[in-house]
Design a protein around this motif. Structure first.
Motif, PDB file in Angstrom:
ATOM      1  N   UNK A   1       0.834  -1.198   0.000  1.00 37.89           N
ATOM      2  CA  UNK A   1       0.000   0.000   0.000  1.00 37.89           C
ATOM      3  C   UNK A   1       0.873   1.254   0.000  1.00 37.89           C
ATOM      4  N   UNK A   2       0.331   2.321  -0.560  1.00 37.10           N
ATOM      5  CA  UNK A   2       1.079   3.566  -0.703  1.00 37.10           C
ATOM      6  C   UNK A   2       0.319   4.685  -0.010  1.00 37.10           C
ATOM      7  N   UNK A   3       1.037   5.479   0.760  1.00 36.25           N
ATOM      8  CA  UNK A   3       0.467   6.671   1.381  1.00 36.25           C
ATOM      9  C   UNK A   3       1.235   7.870   0.829  1.00 36.25           C
ATOM     10  N   UNK A   4       0.540   8.757   0.118  1.00 36.59           N
ATOM     11  CA  UNK A   4       1.209   9.839  -0.606  1.00 36.59           C
ATOM     12  C   UNK A   4       0.588  11.191  -0.238  1.00 36.59           C
ATOM     13  N   UNK A   5       1.436  12.158   0.034  1.00 34.05           N
ATOM     14  CA  UNK A   5       0.954  13.518   0.236  1.00 34.05           C
ATOM     15  C   UNK A   5       0.921  14.262  -1.081  1.00 34.05           C
ATOM     16  N   UNK A   6      -0.028  15.193  -1.191  1.00 31.64           N
ATOM     17  CA  UNK A   6      -0.134  16.012  -2.397  1.00 31.64           C
ATOM     18  C   UNK A   6      -0.420  17.434  -1.968  1.00 31.64           C
ATOM     19  N   UNK A   7       0.607  18.285  -2.024  1.00 33.47           N
ATOM     20  CA  UNK A   7       0.451  19.666  -1.588  1.00 33.47           C
ATOM     21  C   UNK A   7       0.242  20.584  -2.787  1.00 33.47           C
ATOM     22  N   UNK A   8      -0.893  21.249  -2.799  1.00 32.69           N
ATOM     23  CA  UNK A   8      -1.226  22.212  -3.857  1.00 32.69           C
ATOM     24  C   UNK A   8      -1.037  21.616  -5.256  1.00 32.69           C
ATOM     25  N   UNK A   9      -1.380  20.343  -5.391  1.00 35.04           N
ATOM     26  CA  UNK A   9      -1.372  19.707  -6.702  1.00 35.04           C
ATOM     27  C   UNK A   9      -0.070  19.064  -7.101  1.00 35.04           C
ATOM     28  N   UNK A  10       0.971  19.220  -6.301  1.00 37.88           N
ATOM     29  CA  UNK A  10       2.219  18.522  -6.546  1.00 37.88           C
ATOM     30  C   UNK A  10       2.871  18.808  -7.889  1.00 37.88           C
ATOM     31  N   UNK A  11       2.648  19.979  -8.440  1.00 34.57           N
ATOM     32  CA  UNK A  11       3.220  20.286  -9.754  1.00 34.57           C
ATOM     33  C   UNK A  11       3.781  21.686  -9.813  1.00 34.57           C
ATOM     34  N   UNK A  12       3.825  22.231 -11.005  1.00 34.92           N
ATOM     35  CA  UNK A  12       4.328  23.579 -11.253  1.00 34.92           C
ATOM     36  C   UNK A  12       3.160  24.419 -11.781  1.00 34.92           C
TER      37      UNK A  12
END
Length: 378
Positions: free
Chosen positions: A314-325
């Motif tokens: 299983x994977x636990x992933x954070x995504x802050x403000x869309x994780x991009x540019x």
């Protein structure tokens, strides 16, 4: 120096109803013009977001007093020396993410994790190291997330601005700075949802509903919307949800598992609530992942079942403000909007003025609205 109307917060953690406790005081403040590497923007729309509500509630501390607001859009009115790519008259989305462009994380395409800019924002100053806001009597006044859009004008660094098509109404453009870039980015950048995937989205506010739209655009075969307010389900279905589940039902987890034939590939937790995060972990298929998008109390923590995490991959992933540019992503999302593929204008609940800003946070706290748009100039 410019005098303008702005919403100033002097104290966090005031009790609801906010229309009575008035966490934001509407008053005249002073704004210096842009210095080197800075831009003056006339703010034409600002979204009222759950992240702002968490600051009002005192869950995340900010230097006070501060002019609020981190999601907006406007028109460039003046550029400082050294600014390239922007000119007076340009329409811009104002994003709560900006990087220095030189550090390890920025060069890796993750400006939201830039420590240099994060440090400046924690101090209530711009990334240039300056503070352009002042109280009417000359007292110290802080910037919020580097933009402070609960005001008629803002001085920001160009990294916080994304030039957009003038075909996008500015009240809609305001949504791209946080709700859209965060919700769509979680799907496209962080989870990289593939065609045929099964997804669940917990929390159907502005960010969550954008994630629903993005999941549909990504080709997900099943999109399960989950919320404690069933009144949101009609809109969720209209923008792409295939199924909806009331999170208050005691058997909500079992419902999702049954609907998804054993669990979803991606469970997006949007609300920042620890109970919702536990639910996200419980509804995933083996080998699936939980994407944490919502931001809760800074001291909050949770546990992960260690054996299942390892043996079920299983994977636990954070995504802050869309994780991009934002400078790359927002123009792409704007294009999707203009082609009818990302109908984010449906997120707008109503327009409000400064006189209803505190009341707006009561409505957001009660869940009766998706995105109210403050119009600083009326």
């Amino acid at each position: 120096m410019l005098k303008m109307t702005a919403a100033v917060m002097y104290e966090q953690g005031l009790p609801a109803p906010y229309a009575q406790s008035r966490p934001f005081r509407i008053e005249e403040v002073e704004l210096d013009g842009p210095g080197d590497g800075e831009v003056l923007v006339e703010v034409r729309g600002a979204g009222i977001c759950h992240s702002d509500l968490s600051v009002v509630e005192g869950l995340r501390k900010r230097p006070l007093p501060v002019v609020g607001g981190h999601e907006g859009a406007g028109i460039v009115r003046e550029v400082g020396r050294g600014v390239q790519g922007l000119a007076p008259g340009d329409h811009v989305a104002m994003a709560g993410v900006a990087g220095c462009g030189q550090c390890r994380t920025c060069l890796a395409g993750r400006p939201g994790l830039c420590q240099a800019v994060s440090g400046a924002r924690a101090e209530g100053i711009l990334a240039t190291g300056t503070r352009r806001l002042r109280l009417a009597g000359g007292g110290k006044l802080n910037h919020y997330s580097g933009i402070s859009v609960y005001a008629q004008y803002a001085v920001v660094v160009p990294q916080s601005l994304v030039k957009i098509s003038k075909d996008v109404p500015l009240d809609v453009a305001a949504l791209f700075g946080c709700a859209v870039v965060t919700g769509a980015g979680a799907v496209f950048n962080s989870a990289r949802v593939r065609p045929g995937a099964r997804v669940a989205i917990i929390g159907l506010g502005g960010v969550g509903l954008t994630a629903v739209m993005a999941a549909r655009e990504a080709g997900a075969s099943q999109i399960i919307g989950i919320d404690v307010l069933p009144a949101k389900f009609d809109l969720a279905r209209a923008v792409g949800a295939t199924d909806c589940v009331d999170a208050r039902d005691p058997d909500a987890v079992q419902q999702v598992l049954a609907l998804s034939d054993g669990g979803v590939d991606h469970a997006f937790e949007i609300s920042g609530n620890l109970h919702a995060l536990q639910m996200a972990q419980a509804i995933g298929v083996r080998g699936g992942e939980v994407i944490g998008v919502g931001v809760g109390q800074s001291s909050a923590s949770f546990t992960v079942p260690h054996l299942a995490w390892v043996c079920e991959e299983r994977v636990l992933r954070g995504s802050f403000m869309g994780g991009g540019v934002p400078q790359d992503d927002i123009p792409r999302y704007v294009d999707m909007y203009l082609r009818g593929r990302l109908p984010v204008d449906r997120l707008r609940s109503e327009h409000i003025g400064f006189d209803r800003l505190n009341e707006g946070f009561d409505l957001l706290h009660g869940g009766g609205v998706v995105r109210q748009i403050l119009l600083p100039h009326g």
